[in-house]
Design a protein around this motif. Structure first.
Motif, PDB file in Angstrom:
ATOM      1  N   ASN A   1       0.967  -1.397  -0.003  1.00 19.77           N
ATOM      2  CA  ASN A   1       0.085  -0.186   0.062  1.00 19.77           C
ATOM      3  C   ASN A   1       1.024   1.231   0.020  1.00 19.77           C
ATOM      4  O   ASN A   1       0.400   2.420  -0.468  1.00 19.77           O
ATOM      5  CB  ASN A   1      -0.960  -0.179   1.151  1.00 19.77           C
ATOM      6  CG  ASN A   1      -2.077  -1.113   1.311  1.00 19.77           C
ATOM      7  OD1 ASN A   1      -2.268  -1.463   0.145  1.00 19.77           O
ATOM      8  ND2 ASN A   1      -2.662  -1.504   2.220  1.00 19.77           N
ATOM      9  N   ALA A   2       2.087   1.119   0.620  1.00 20.48           N
ATOM     10  CA  ALA A   2       3.049   2.348   0.436  1.00 20.48           C
ATOM     11  C   ALA A   2       3.848   2.545  -0.607  1.00 20.48           C
ATOM     12  O   ALA A   2       4.610   3.064  -0.916  1.00 20.48           O
ATOM     13  CB  ALA A   2       4.003   2.113   1.716  1.00 20.48           C
ATOM     14  N   GLY A   3       3.593   1.404  -1.645  1.00 13.26           N
ATOM     15  CA  GLY A   3       4.502   1.458  -2.962  1.00 13.26           C
ATOM     16  C   GLY A   3       5.434   0.594  -3.042  1.00 13.26           C
ATOM     17  O   GLY A   3       6.649   0.698  -3.869  1.00 13.26           O
ATOM     18  N   PHE A   4       5.812  -0.047  -2.066  1.00 12.34           N
ATOM     19  CA  PHE A   4       7.053  -1.150  -2.024  1.00 12.34           C
ATOM     20  C   PHE A   4       6.642  -2.662  -2.625  1.00 12.34           C
ATOM     21  O   PHE A   4       5.298  -3.032  -2.443  1.00 12.34           O
ATOM     22  CB  PHE A   4       7.315  -1.141  -0.368  1.00 12.34           C
ATOM     23  CG  PHE A   4       8.146   0.025   0.040  1.00 12.34           C
ATOM     24  CD1 PHE A   4       9.394   0.251  -0.235  1.00 12.34           C
ATOM     25  CD2 PHE A   4       7.348   0.740   0.844  1.00 12.34           C
ATOM     26  CE1 PHE A   4       9.931   1.280   0.329  1.00 12.34           C
ATOM     27  CE2 PHE A   4       8.117   1.997   1.315  1.00 12.34           C
ATOM     28  CZ  PHE A   4       9.244   2.318   0.978  1.00 12.34           C
ATOM     29  N   ASN A   5       7.582  -3.059  -3.091  1.00 18.55           N
ATOM     30  CA  ASN A   5       7.521  -4.715  -3.627  1.00 18.55           C
ATOM     31  C   ASN A   5       8.126  -5.297  -2.551  1.00 18.55           C
ATOM     32  O   ASN A   5       9.499  -4.933  -2.471  1.00 18.55           O
ATOM     33  CB  ASN A   5       8.092  -4.902  -4.975  1.00 18.55           C
ATOM     34  CG  ASN A   5       6.922  -4.321  -5.969  1.00 18.55           C
ATOM     35  OD1 ASN A   5       5.803  -4.600  -5.702  1.00 18.55           O
ATOM     36  ND2 ASN A   5       7.372  -3.789  -6.967  1.00 18.55           N
TER      37      ASN A   5
END
Length: 495
Positions: A361-365
């Motif tokens: 949700n914070a844009g991390f993989n």
């Protein structure tokens, strides 16, 4: 990044190693590829194979030169660490029509061939950086090339940044930013004075918004030599203080004593750590020194001979209701010593999927999630929480899951000693002195939309934090303010 082995079936090989490179991954795909290559080499070694062949996996998404470098570096690193392996031949299967990837591999292999004719022993610089192996070779009379290799990708990136900043980029003066400058003693000051005299340069200390610095001025070659010596010294200071802190934390949970006549004497923290380590490692006999007297301790018999003369009784005691070794979460791996263990979390578990969702949700993989299991830190945390819960009614005893950001070169120190306020950047201390946490993953990177080269690799810790009763903070605070109703008691945290 996982590797699965199957038989070779109808192919002309004994085994097939299957790997997924996650072509769409945006979070450090280099680490995934590096892990795959290393795992395949280790599997081939365990399977007693004499050869292995790799296709150029990853080359459709990563730069061709990067793929070639990762493959070749991993093979060279494996060869250096496994001198007695039967795996003598490694083949890269490439199509000559794919000229870019073909030439990239040729270039990397050519560089390695030249490097193997250069310096083979790790230099002082390599030791200073805590692991990377450095080799140099001259291609012509005017240029010298460096090759850095490390045991993992984060260490390599830290080393590359250090060399680029301090060695390769020409500067009028040099600045060393290192939190461990705060810990230097008279001994290190004397060493700095000797370095200043030996290399005929100017060395000065400086306090800035970002922390304490050492500034060096003088002839470039002399300054470079001084930097290597100073950084090595600061690494030693960090390790010395890390060990001291480890020993102090341990002694708050368990303590060893010897009985001298009618007196019960507690061993100091350093000796206590050595005895506990030997006890957990099941070493029957260990030699230590206490106040200038050598003690040879027989842990099986519970005795110690002092300077090979008189024998005294030795005992182990733990503080609290239960031995810290037995007071750990039931899902932890078996404790085998005092070292922390980083355990990969199974992707099928609720813990993994919960954390993955928060970071996604914070844009991390997510590449992988590890559980840091340190029985000493765990029990210190439990003790602190218990103390907070025994305070008078009306106190807040909440434990909150929070996030802490750390540069790559500090993560091992945190896993050994816990979070330390000295490693908080001076420029980011908006609420005063202390250890900073964020309530969610997005806030960890707030104000850091552009990651510096120094922080290309970061670690984010998710930790259960006892926040207790908190108050409003300010930049000038050294400690939390006192509570209005209890003059001598401080708030537990500030926000």
């Amino acid at each position: 990044g996982k590797v699965v082995k199957t038989p070779g079936f109808q192919l002309n090989c004994k085994y097939l190693y299957h790997a997924v490179c996650y072509e769409q991954a945006k979070a450090l795909p280099e680490m995934i590829l590096q892990k795959i290559v290393g795992s395949c080499l280790e599997l081939a070694d365990r399977d007693d194979l004499s050869s292995i062949a790799f296709p150029a996996i990853g080359s459709s998404s990563l730069p061709k030169a990067k793929v070639a470098k990762i493959f070749v570096d991993e093979v060279v690193s494996f060869a250096e660490q496994n001198r007695n392996t039967k795996l003598n031949d490694v083949f890269f299967v490439l199509q000559t029509t794919e000229t870019e990837i073909y030439e990239a591999f040729l270039q990397e292999i050519s560089i390695v061939k030249r490097l193997t004719q250069g310096i083979s022993e790790p230099s002082t610089a390599a030791e200073t950086l805590g692991g990377p192996n450095l080799k140099t070779t001259k291609r012509n009379e005017n240029k010298t090339y460096l090759s850095l290799r490390a045991k993992d990708y984060p260490t390599l990136e830290c080393a590359k940044h250090w060399f680029t900043k301090n060695i390769l980029e020409p500067q009028g003066h040099f600045i060393i930013n290192n939190q461990n400058i705060c810990y230097i003693t008279v001994q290190e000051y004397a060493a700095l004075s000797n370095i200043k005299t030996e290399y005929a340069i100017d060395i000065a200390g400086k306090i800035t918004d970002s922390g304490v610095q050492i500034v060096l001025n003088g002839p470039r070659l002399m300054v470079l030599n001084a930097i290597l010596n100073i950084e090595k010294m600061l690494c030693e200071v960090q390790e010395k203080n890390t060990k001291k802190r480890e020993a102090e934390l341990l002694q708050s949970l368990v303590y060893w004593v010897f009985k001298d006549g009618g007196n019960i004497i507690e061993y100091d923290a350093e000796v206590n750590f050595a005895l506990e380590k030997a006890f957990l490692d099941k070493e029957p006999i260990v030699s230590v020194e206490m106040n200038g007297t050598k003690h040879t301790v027989n842990l099986l018999q519970g005795t110690a001979s002092r300077d090979k003369k008189r024998s005294v009784k030795v005992e182990r005691h733990y503080k609290g209701h239960e031995d810290y070794v037995n007071s750990v979460p039931s899902n932890w791996v078996t404790i085998t010593g005092l070292n922390f263990q980083n355990v990969l979390i199974d992707p099928s578990t609720h813990e993994f999927n919960k954390t993955k969702k928060e970071f996604s949700n914070a844009g991390f993989n997510i590449v992988e999630i590890e559980s840091i299991q340190n029985p000493v830190l765990w029990n210190c945390y439990i003790r602190k929480k218990e103390i907070g819960q025994t305070k008078p009614p009306g106190n807040d005893t909440r434990v909150v899951s929070l996030y802490h950001r750390s540069p790559a070169h500090l993560w091992r120190v945190i896993c050994r000693n816990g979070f330390q306020r000295i490693y908080s950047k001076q420029s980011e201390r908006k609420y005063g002195e202390g250890i900073y946490f964020s309530t969610n993953v997005r806030n960890v990177l707030r104000g850091h939309s552009e990651i510096s080269d120094e922080e290309k690799i970061i670690y984010i810790f998710e930790a259960d934090v006892f926040v207790g009763k908190y108050a409003q903070g300010s930049q000038s605070l050294l400690l939390p303010p006192t509570r209005k109703s209890e003059t001598f008691e401080l708030f537990d945290s500030i926000v």
